[in-house]
Design a protein around this motif. Structure first.
Motif, PDB file in Angstrom:
ATOM      1  N   ASP A  16      45.828  48.367  48.830  1.00 40.04           N
ATOM      2  CA  ASP A  16      45.581  48.309  50.331  1.00 40.04           C
ATOM      3  C   ASP A  16      46.940  47.241  50.340  1.00 40.04           C
ATOM      4  OD1 ASP A  16      45.547  51.491  50.500  1.00 40.04           O
ATOM      5  OD2 ASP A  16      43.254  50.082  50.573  1.00 40.04           O
ATOM      6  N   ARG A  17      46.518  46.140  49.314  1.00 36.80           N
ATOM      7  CA  ARG A  17      46.398  44.268  49.689  1.00 36.80           C
ATOM      8  C   ARG A  17      46.936  44.227  48.410  1.00 36.80           C
ATOM      9  NH1 ARG A  17      40.846  44.092  52.718  1.00 36.80           N
ATOM     10  NH2 ARG A  17      41.721  44.402  54.932  1.00 36.80           N
ATOM     11  N   ASN A  18      48.108  43.713  48.411  1.00 31.64           N
ATOM     12  CA  ASN A  18      48.820  42.852  47.328  1.00 31.64           C
ATOM     13  C   ASN A  18      49.430  41.692  47.685  1.00 31.64           C
ATOM     14  OD1 ASN A  18      48.766  45.061  45.032  1.00 31.64           O
ATOM     15  ND2 ASN A  18      49.395  46.333  47.384  1.00 31.64           N
ATOM     16  N   CYS A  19      48.848  40.836  46.930  1.00 34.01           N
ATOM     17  CA  CYS A  19      49.742  38.742  46.645  1.00 34.01           C
ATOM     18  C   CYS A  19      50.171  38.758  45.408  1.00 34.01           C
ATOM     19  CB  CYS A  19      47.989  38.539  47.070  1.00 34.01           C
ATOM     20  SG  CYS A  19      49.191  36.883  47.090  1.00 34.01           S
ATOM     21  N   VAL A  20      51.070  38.093  46.032  1.00 44.01           N
ATOM     22  CA  VAL A  20      52.093  38.315  45.065  1.00 44.01           C
ATOM     23  C   VAL A  20      52.298  36.284  44.176  1.00 44.01           C
ATOM     24  CG1 VAL A  20      54.151  37.676  43.167  1.00 44.01           C
ATOM     25  CG2 VAL A  20      53.312  39.880  44.641  1.00 44.01           C
ATOM     26  N   PHE A  21      51.737  35.796  43.399  1.00 41.11           N
ATOM     27  CA  PHE A  21      51.614  35.067  43.398  1.00 41.11           C
ATOM     28  C   PHE A  21      52.647  33.486  42.334  1.00 41.11           C
ATOM     29  CE2 PHE A  21      48.712  30.038  42.514  1.00 41.11           C
ATOM     30  CZ  PHE A  21      49.636  29.461  43.292  1.00 41.11           C
ATOM     31  N   LEU A  22      53.372  33.646  42.787  1.00 39.94           N
ATOM     32  CA  LEU A  22      55.041  33.249  42.410  1.00 39.94           C
ATOM     33  C   LEU A  22      54.959  31.507  41.763  1.00 39.94           C
ATOM     34  CD1 LEU A  22      57.938  34.657  41.731  1.00 39.94           C
ATOM     35  CD2 LEU A  22      57.848  31.893  41.729  1.00 39.94           C
ATOM     36  N   CYS A  74      45.556  30.242  53.055  1.00 37.58           N
ATOM     37  CA  CYS A  74      46.522  31.399  53.885  1.00 37.58           C
ATOM     38  C   CYS A  74      46.330  32.056  53.442  1.00 37.58           C
ATOM     39  CB  CYS A  74      47.104  30.193  53.993  1.00 37.58           C
ATOM     40  SG  CYS A  74      48.548  31.070  55.660  1.00 37.58           S
ATOM     41  N   ALA A  75      46.616  32.292  51.899  1.00 36.03           N
ATOM     42  CA  ALA A  75      47.281  33.868  51.503  1.00 36.03           C
ATOM     43  C   ALA A  75      45.980  34.850  51.804  1.00 36.03           C
ATOM     44  CB  ALA A  75      47.610  33.681  49.715  1.00 36.03           C
ATOM     45  N   ALA A  76      45.131  34.230  51.198  1.00 37.05           N
ATOM     46  CA  ALA A  76      44.043  34.751  51.333  1.00 37.05           C
ATOM     47  C   ALA A  76      43.304  35.946  52.396  1.00 37.05           C
ATOM     48  CB  ALA A  76      42.824  34.170  50.677  1.00 37.05           C
ATOM     49  N   GLU A  77      43.598  34.890  53.868  1.00 41.41           N
ATOM     50  CA  GLU A  77      43.133  35.504  55.679  1.00 41.41           C
ATOM     51  C   GLU A  77      44.584  36.556  55.407  1.00 41.41           C
ATOM     52  OE1 GLU A  77      43.695  31.613  57.381  1.00 41.41           O
ATOM     53  OE2 GLU A  77      42.465  30.534  56.570  1.00 41.41           O
ATOM     54  N   GLN A  78      45.555  36.416  55.322  1.00 39.70           N
ATOM     55  CA  GLN A  78      46.675  36.510  55.399  1.00 39.70           C
ATOM     56  C   GLN A  78      46.982  38.383  54.731  1.00 39.70           C
ATOM     57  OE1 GLN A  78      49.129  36.853  57.940  1.00 39.70           O
ATOM     58  NE2 GLN A  78      48.007  34.883  58.199  1.00 39.70           N
ATOM     59  N   LEU A  79      46.113  38.453  53.767  1.00 44.01           N
ATOM     60  CA  LEU A  79      46.103  39.578  52.894  1.00 44.01           C
ATOM     61  C   LEU A  79      45.240  40.361  53.215  1.00 44.01           C
ATOM     62  CD1 LEU A  79      45.115  38.930  48.989  1.00 44.01           C
ATOM     63  CD2 LEU A  79      47.086  40.551  49.690  1.00 44.01           C
ATOM     64  N   ALA A  80      43.682  39.268  54.687  1.00 49.05           N
ATOM     65  CA  ALA A  80      42.909  40.015  55.075  1.00 49.05           C
ATOM     66  C   ALA A  80      43.149  40.629  56.534  1.00 49.05           C
ATOM     67  CB  ALA A  80      40.986  39.581  54.868  1.00 49.05           C
ATOM     68  N   VAL A 104      51.260  39.875  51.114  1.00 49.85           N
ATOM     69  CA  VAL A 104      51.324  38.007  51.083  1.00 49.85           C
ATOM     70  C   VAL A 104      52.506  38.010  49.429  1.00 49.85           C
ATOM     71  CG1 VAL A 104      49.992  36.646  50.987  1.00 49.85           C
ATOM     72  CG2 VAL A 104      49.537  38.415  52.041  1.00 49.85           C
ATOM     73  N   TYR A 105      52.956  36.814  50.146  1.00 46.22           N
ATOM     74  CA  TYR A 105      53.672  36.358  48.925  1.00 46.22           C
ATOM     75  C   TYR A 105      53.306  34.777  48.516  1.00 46.22           C
ATOM     76  CZ  TYR A 105      57.628  34.036  46.072  1.00 46.22           C
ATOM     77  OH  TYR A 105      58.491  32.430  45.557  1.00 46.22           O
ATOM     78  N   THR A 106      53.290  34.180  47.699  1.00 39.88           N
ATOM     79  CA  THR A 106      53.195  32.609  47.984  1.00 39.88           C
ATOM     80  C   THR A 106      53.079  31.690  46.699  1.00 39.88           C
ATOM     81  OG1 THR A 106      51.261  30.947  48.254  1.00 39.88           O
ATOM     82  CG2 THR A 106      50.560  32.832  46.969  1.00 39.88           C
ATOM     83  N   LEU A 123      42.139  31.004  44.658  1.00 39.02           N
ATOM     84  CA  LEU A 123      42.996  32.416  45.694  1.00 39.02           C
ATOM     85  C   LEU A 123      41.929  34.070  44.712  1.00 39.02           C
ATOM     86  CD1 LEU A 123      44.709  33.571  46.769  1.00 39.02           C
ATOM     87  CD2 LEU A 123      46.636  33.849  45.756  1.00 39.02           C
ATOM     88  N   ALA A 124      41.574  33.766  43.825  1.00 39.02           N
ATOM     89  CA  ALA A 124      40.994  34.870  43.114  1.00 39.02           C
ATOM     90  C   ALA A 124      39.640  35.105  43.406  1.00 39.02           C
ATOM     91  CB  ALA A 124      40.912  34.878  41.605  1.00 39.02           C
ATOM     92  N   GLU A 125      38.461  34.296  44.172  1.00 36.78           N
ATOM     93  CA  GLU A 125      37.484  34.402  43.768  1.00 36.78           C
ATOM     94  C   GLU A 125      37.505  34.047  46.309  1.00 36.78           C
ATOM     95  OE1 GLU A 125      36.511  30.165  42.662  1.00 36.78           O
ATOM     96  OE2 GLU A 125      35.910  31.577  40.913  1.00 36.78           O
ATOM     97  N   GLN A 126      39.125  34.461  46.912  1.00 31.17           N
ATOM     98  CA  GLN A 126      38.865  34.882  48.064  1.00 31.17           C
ATOM     99  C   GLN A 126      39.127  36.110  48.350  1.00 31.17           C
ATOM    100  OE1 GLN A 126      39.596  31.157  50.824  1.00 31.17           O
ATOM    101  NE2 GLN A 126      40.591  30.703  48.653  1.00 31.17           N
ATOM    102  N   LEU A 127      39.945  36.700  47.309  1.00 31.25           N
ATOM    103  CA  LEU A 127      40.476  38.120  47.465  1.00 31.25           C
ATOM    104  C   LEU A 127      39.415  38.937  48.297  1.00 31.25           C
ATOM    105  CD1 LEU A 127      42.053  38.451  44.587  1.00 31.25           C
ATOM    106  CD2 LEU A 127      43.311  38.115  46.503  1.00 31.25           C
ATOM    107  N   PRO A 128      40.648  39.300  49.757  1.00 33.89           N
ATOM    108  CA  PRO A 128      39.182  40.467  50.524  1.00 33.89           C
ATOM    109  C   PRO A 128      39.281  41.736  49.806  1.00 33.89           C
ATOM    110  CG  PRO A 128      41.532  39.777  51.327  1.00 33.89           C
ATOM    111  CD  PRO A 128      41.326  38.958  50.531  1.00 33.89           C
TER     112      PRO A 128
END
Length: 396
Positions: free
Chosen positions: A55-61, A201-207, A214-216, A249-254
């Protein structure tokens, strides 16, 4: 009486022997469409079959973080190294960047979900058919209309229109650049100066949404590689920092989140000697019949003066063909270097002759490109060190 030795001229590398990126099933262009399809965004295709929807996807490039570099630096990147088996849906395999393996091309492939032949940013510098001038697609010089240059919507724009919370978290500098506009716009942009601020901020935006995309982005590893090389202490220090950012970031994933760590290309160090650095500006054979030299040292677009195309192709194959895959424009297109289809507006941006390095060599231009010619670390071609990028996965 002994017969005299017969010396055969070596055969140039066959165009068909170049390892073409996995467009349509395992390239950077396939990543966001796959994630968006899993969130129900219309007209998106789950092209990477190994990935499971979230449901929630974050790409860290991470700019310049090649697959081969992670494998070679376990001590500096213990967390990233521990995730290698998770890459590409747990297969432990990398993605391919796309050709050329360079930042402007790869970011456009990521953001639009299209290969270079469609999105139209097929190199570091390419000829603008409308003006006849070289266009630097990373720095966007000389300026041209972004919408005319790259008319397709980004995946972020399509996701936002479908009700997905879409966001980019990057340096404030990138918010208004043309490259961001054509490749990564859509939803909201959040400028953060430090890497730690971006992760938080990326973790906040995921939630922030029930469905989020989310892309960072982090650029400094690439800069260290270009300036000092991937064998340098400076680069290794940057890698250690990146490793900590990913874990932060991994430790903050919602809940219901998937984090994907990837890159736009890898990198190779090229020695500073005449055997490894061929200077176009000092080589009259290579210059003959050439109107413009585009691309970069390991992925060149060569534009011939009218009527000289065939002679330029023949010469470049004779001079460089043992170390570079040298193709005509149509041969490269037929081989699929830029994807399965070339848009009409993109055709004239490709070189009449295209040269991609196989060996650890560089075709520099010391007078035209003094800064680029002085780089230690380089990229652009289709070798594993440049082409393979990770798709490391963490789920909550």
């Amino acid at each position: 009486m002994a017969q005299p030795a017969v010396w055969d001229d070596p055969e140039p590398l066959a165009v068909s022997s170049a390892p073409v990126p996995e467009y349509g099933s395992g390239s950077l262009a396939d990543l966001l469409p796959t994630l968006a399809a899993g969130m129900g965004v219309p007209d998106m295709t789950a092209a990477i079959p190994e990935l499971t929807p979230a449901d929630r996807n974050c790409v860290f490039l991470i700019d310049g973080l090649g697959w081969e570099q992670i494998k070679a630096h376990r001590d500096e990147a213990p967390y990233l190294h521990s995730l290698l088996g998770s890459s590409r849906g747990g297969t432990g395999r990398p993605l391919t960047a796309g050709y050329p393996a360079t930042t402007a091309t790869s970011l456009a492939s990521v953001g639009t979900g299209l290969p270079p032949g469609a999105h139209g940013l097929p190199g570091y510098t390419v000829r603008d058919p409308a003006t006849g001038e070289l266009m630097n697609q990373l720095r966007w010089q000389p300026w041209t209309s972004p919408q005319a240059w790259q008319p397709y919507p980004t995946v972020f724009q399509l996701a936002d229109a479908a009700g997905v919370h879409a966001a980019q978290v990057s340096s404030p500098h990138f918010q208004t650049t043309p490259l961001t506009k054509v490749a990564l716009s859509g939803g909201t942009f959040h400028g953060r100066l430090t890497g730690e601020e971006r992760m938080d901020c990326a973790a906040e935006q995921l939630a922030a949404g029930d469905r989020s995309l989310v892309y960072t982005y982090y650029a400094e590893l690439d800069g260290a590689g270009h300036r000092y090389g991937v064998s340098s202490d400076t680069w290794r220090g940057q890698l250690m920092y990146v490793d900590r950012l990913v874990q932060r970031l991994a430790e903050q994933l919602p809940p219901r989140s998937a984090l994907y760590v990837t890159a736009d290309h890898g990198m190779v160090d090229v020695p500073f000697d005449e055997d490894h650095r061929i200077d176009f500006d000092a080589d009259w054979e290579l210059r003959a019949g050439v109107a413009l030299l585009g691309g970069e040292g390991r992925a060149r677009h060569v534009y011939a003066v009218p009527g000289a195309r065939d002679d330029v192709l023949t010469c470049w194959r004779e001079v460089l063909g043992e170390q570079f895959w040298v193709a005509s424009r149509d041969e490269a297109i037929a081989a699929g270097w830029f994807g399965p289809h070339i848009d009409e507006r993109v055709y004239g941006r490709l070189g009449d002759v295209i040269a991609a390095a196989r060996d650890d060599v560089l075709l520099i231009a010391s007078e035209r490109e003094p800064k680029e010619s002085a780089m230690v670390g380089n990229h652009g071609s289709m070798t594993p060190a440049e082409q393979f990028v990770p798709l490391l996965e963490v789920r909550s």
